[in-house]
Design an enzyme around this catalytic site. Structure first.
Site, mmCIF file in Angstrom:
data_model
loop_
_atom_site.group_PDB
_atom_site.id
_atom_site.type_symbol
_atom_site.label_atom_id
_atom_site.label_comp_id
_atom_site.label_asym_id
_atom_site.label_seq_id
_atom_site.Cartn_x
_atom_site.Cartn_y
_atom_site.Cartn_z
ATOM 1 C CG ASP A 1 -2.231 0.787 1.065
ATOM 2 O OD1 ASP A 1 -2.098 1.557 0.041
ATOM 3 O OD2 ASP A 1 -3.014 0.656 1.649
ATOM 4 C CD1 TRP A 2 0.753 5.449 -3.790
ATOM 5 C CD2 TRP A 2 0.074 3.227 -3.634
ATOM 6 N NE1 TRP A 2 0.715 5.069 -4.901
ATOM 7 C CE2 TRP A 2 0.363 3.528 -5.103
ATOM 8 C CE3 TRP A 2 -0.391 2.177 -3.356
ATOM 9 C CZ2 TRP A 2 0.123 2.773 -6.068
ATOM 10 C CZ3 TRP A 2 -0.492 1.174 -4.609
ATOM 11 C CH2 TRP A 2 -0.330 1.596 -5.918
#
Length: 744
Positions: free
Chosen positions: A271-272
């Site tokens: 995930d970012w």
């Protein structure tokens, strides 16, 4: 002059030009990794063998907000990801979250995944996946960042609207066709957020400790189904920690369970901002790093992407001899496999975008997912031969719900509001007046997308209520459209709700409307359960979810009876917050740091039934405009062995005067068990459509696997011999018949 728009297109043109200028090669002369007919693993190994060390490093981390670079020298194109799971995010600037300013990236917004789960219809999940996959394919996206299948553990989780409810069986059954539908377009579904990502406020620091039994029985089954049945090509790690390691590089979750035990051959994507350490990212199962928050210029590197944990820091460790390349080659294999399935898939369809078929799909899913919670004296559907003046009250009747809420925020081609849907449906047959009633969120921007609505209103709360009450007194029916929105501390990524109550003074407003007119229907737009102290004062309550582009059309279709509601709740509505397992066992919420899931396997209806707590509305509940009668429940045999099957059947008859659909639910209860078990658990369901007077026989097949539990002392699933009870009903609390059978 030809303008080359993307490196992917340029690479394809160069390969095509080279082929056109060369003599027709023999089949054996075709470069294996470029040959779509060659076995996938041969293509992967051939491409891997041709890559330099630097090219391998470049392949496993981002080059922009949503892309990774591929290998231009070998004609291996970029991979482009896009946020979902409810629509295709507008194009953003290369290294910014704000939109790029394109004029042709306004998409169709599909209903939120809570609505999809509420259809209890795998065919709708297939339609959803296929439709959103076509939109992603048309936009040349290779990875759709969705669907989400984290378990609904608390109604305060701001991101519950992106998930599929509290029950692992329901989420498993719905995620598989979604994944398959997306991937038929040559677009990878990226199932998220693996795992135990059940709250938002401290999502980067909460460290979850949960027993293995709960992990296996509650929190992992939907991910397992997406991988082993759906064949998901990618998976996203959660932000949170599990037993001291971040989920984006967690040895137990990613290496031991996902890859070794389940045989996942796709790519794990961070995930970012979910990657935190180079050594852990190397060892613990992360394959493709996106969105790490580094400052490349301050670090002295060429750019921020070169400073990612799997970029220069990884390369330098190899060059210094601190680590070998075995882990790197395995990561590259997985990213290449993903690339050949998507960006280099020459047989994928072209896709389509903003088609009428997609709007129709969005409306159908919305209509089928809307849940009729209460309908006293058959107030609904509204009869326009009697109802001539309708008062619509509430900000959510007009507010756009596709903008905001986090990464699922969209830029849409159109969004039909509930008020516009009602007015379009009534036409000249009724007068529809709108009163705001309350002021909630007057904003309308997210990452540069602007709704264009002017919602500011400086009137006092008293004036707004007075206007609404006056409209209600003069109406034949009142439709209040409220609930939550996608602002912070409501249904929104990054924050959690602060209470179960409706915000903005809506409870007081509903009470005032009930005093003014007993023919009051409350429509709740939300992805979460809410408290309803006003429930007994209303004639009807409708759970409408976030319905996307066709919100108003879908809602009006149900309110006026064009569609007979058939949605069922995918999670329990508790009467009080402390009735929920997460809050009953731990009063501290939200959590920062180490957190123990003391409720174990007893989540949702499992907890309430064990504790003898009556819900506000039970899991699986949903009314219809017709009635269904269940016949006796039958078992085709009294016993089954470890490899046998018992068939549980029941006749269901539509005894009303409208065609409709019923979700027939099978629960299993274990009468005597060595370990504690829920009072009953959902094990199967089927949605049947029946005309008035029509009867259908629903048959469920039960094997020993449906009867098993995970014994964490033995580390395996156990089907314990003994007496079991099959319970068939219309919800977890509305059981229409039972039958006993034995496992020997």
């Amino acid at each position: 002059m030809i303008r080359i728009r993307t490196p992917r297109l340029l690479a394809a043109l160069l390969v095509a030009a080279a082929a056109a200028c060369s003599p027709a090669p023999e089949r054996a002369a075709v470069v294996p990794y470029l040959d779509p007919d060659a076995p996938l693993e041969e293509r992967v190994e051939d491409a891997l063998a041709r890559m330099t060390l630097r090219e391998k490093i470049d392949l496993i981390h981002a080059q922009s907000k949503f892309s990774s670079p591929g290998v231009p020298r070998l004609g291996i194109p970029e991979l482009w990801a896009t946020d979902g799971p409810h629509g295709i995010r507008p194009e953003v600037q290369w290294d910014e979250w704000d939109q790029a300013g394109w004029t042709n990236d306004s998409c169709v917004a599909f209903p939120a995944l809570t609505c999809l789960a509420a259809t209890w219809n795998p065919a709708m999940a297939d339609l959803y996946g296929r439709s959103i996959g076509e939109e992603a394919r048309y936009r040349e996206k290779d990875i759709l960042l969705g669907p989400g299948v984290n378990i609904y553990r608390t109604p305060l989780n701001g991101r519950n609207f992106e998930y599929m409810g509290e029950d692992p069986l329901l989420a498993s059954r719905m995620v598989v066709p979604y994944v398959r539908g997306v991937q038929r377009n040559g677009v990878a579904a990226c199932v998220k957020h693996y795992a135990l990502n059940n709250e938002e406020t401290f999502r980067h620091s909460i460290d979850v400790d949960v027993d293995d039994r709960a992990l296996r029985e509650i929190y992992l089954p939907a991910f397992h189904a997406a991988v082993t049945e759906g064949g998901a090509w990618s998976l996203m790690g959660g932000y949170n920690l599990y037993r001291g390691e971040h989920c984006c590089h967690n040895d137990r979750l990613l290496n031991e369970i996902l890859k070794e035990e389940w045989g996942f051959d796709g790519a794990v994507i961070s995930d970012w901002g979910g990657t935190h350490d180079t050594d852990e990212a190397i060892r613990n199962g992360l394959d493709l790093e996106f969105g790490s928050w580094t400052d490349g210029l301050a670090a002295g590197a060429a750019n921020a992407y070169e400073s990612y944990y799997l970029a220069l820091p990884y390369l330098q460790k190899i060059e210094r001899g601190e680590i070998g390349t075995d882990e790197l080659d395995e990561k590259v294999r997985r990213v290449l496999r993903l690339t050949f399935r998507t960006a280099m898939n020459t047989r994928k369809p072209f896709g389509s975008f903003c088609s009428e078929e997609h709007y129709t799909a969005a409306r159908r899913i919305g209509e089928e997912g809307i849940v009729l919670l209460r309908n006293e004296k058959q107030m609904l559907p509204l009869d326009l031969s009697v109802v001539r003046r309708i008062a619509v009250v509430g900000e959510n009747a007009v507010k756009m719900m596709t903008v905001g809420g986090g990464s699922s925020s969209l830029k849409v081609e159109r969004e039909i509001s509930p008020l516009d849907g009602i007015r379009a449906r009534t036409g000249d047959t009724a007068t529809v007046v709108w009163a705001r009633g309350y002021v909630g969120d007057t904003g309308g921007t997210y990452n540069g997308v602007v709704s264009g609505q002017e919602l500011r209103d400086d009137r006092s709360a008293e004036a707004l209520v007075a206007e609404a009450v006056a409209a209600a007194r003069n109406a034949d029916a009142v439709i209040f459209i409220g609930g939550l929105n996608k602002s912070e501390n409501q249904d929104c990524e990054g924050t959690d709700r602060r209470s179960l109550a409706l915000p903005y003074g809506q409870e007081r407003l509903i009470g005032a409307l009930a005093d003014a007119n007993p023919r009051l229907a409350v429509v709740l737009v939300s992805g979460n359960a809410v408290a309803m102290p006003w429930l007994d004062r209303t004639a009807a309550v409708v759970q409408a979810w976030y319905l996307g582009s066709e919100a108003g059309s879908a809602l009006a279709s149900v309110l006026f009876g064009d569609t007979n509601p058939s949605g069922k709740l995918p999670f329990t509505f508790p009467a009080r917050l402390e009735d929920c397992s997460a809050h009953a066992t731990d009063p501290h919420f939200p959590h920062d740091g180490p957190t123990r899931y003391r409720d174990g396997i007893f989540v949702g209806y499992r907890w309430l039934e064990r504790e003898g707590i009556e819900p506000l509305f039970p899991f699986g509940h949903g009314l219809s405009y017709t009635t269904f009668v269940y016949g006796p429940v039958r078992a085709d045999r009294p016993t089954l062995g470890e490899r046998g099957t018992v068939r549980i059947s029941v006749d269901v008859t539509n005894t009303g005067d409208r065609a409709g659909a019923e979700v027939v639910q099978l629960y299993i209860a274990d009468r005597v068990s060595s370990l504690p078990r829920p009072v009953k658990e959902l094990k199967d369901f089927e949605k049947v459509w029946l005309r008035p007077g029509e009867t259908a026989t629903v048959v469920f097949s039960v094997t020993a696997s449906e009867l098993s539990y995970y014994d964490d002392t033995q580390g395996r699933w156990v089907a314990e011999p003994g007496t079991f009870e099959a319970l068939v009903g219309a919800s977890s609390a509305d059981i229409r018949g039972t039958v006993l059978f034995e496992l020997r």
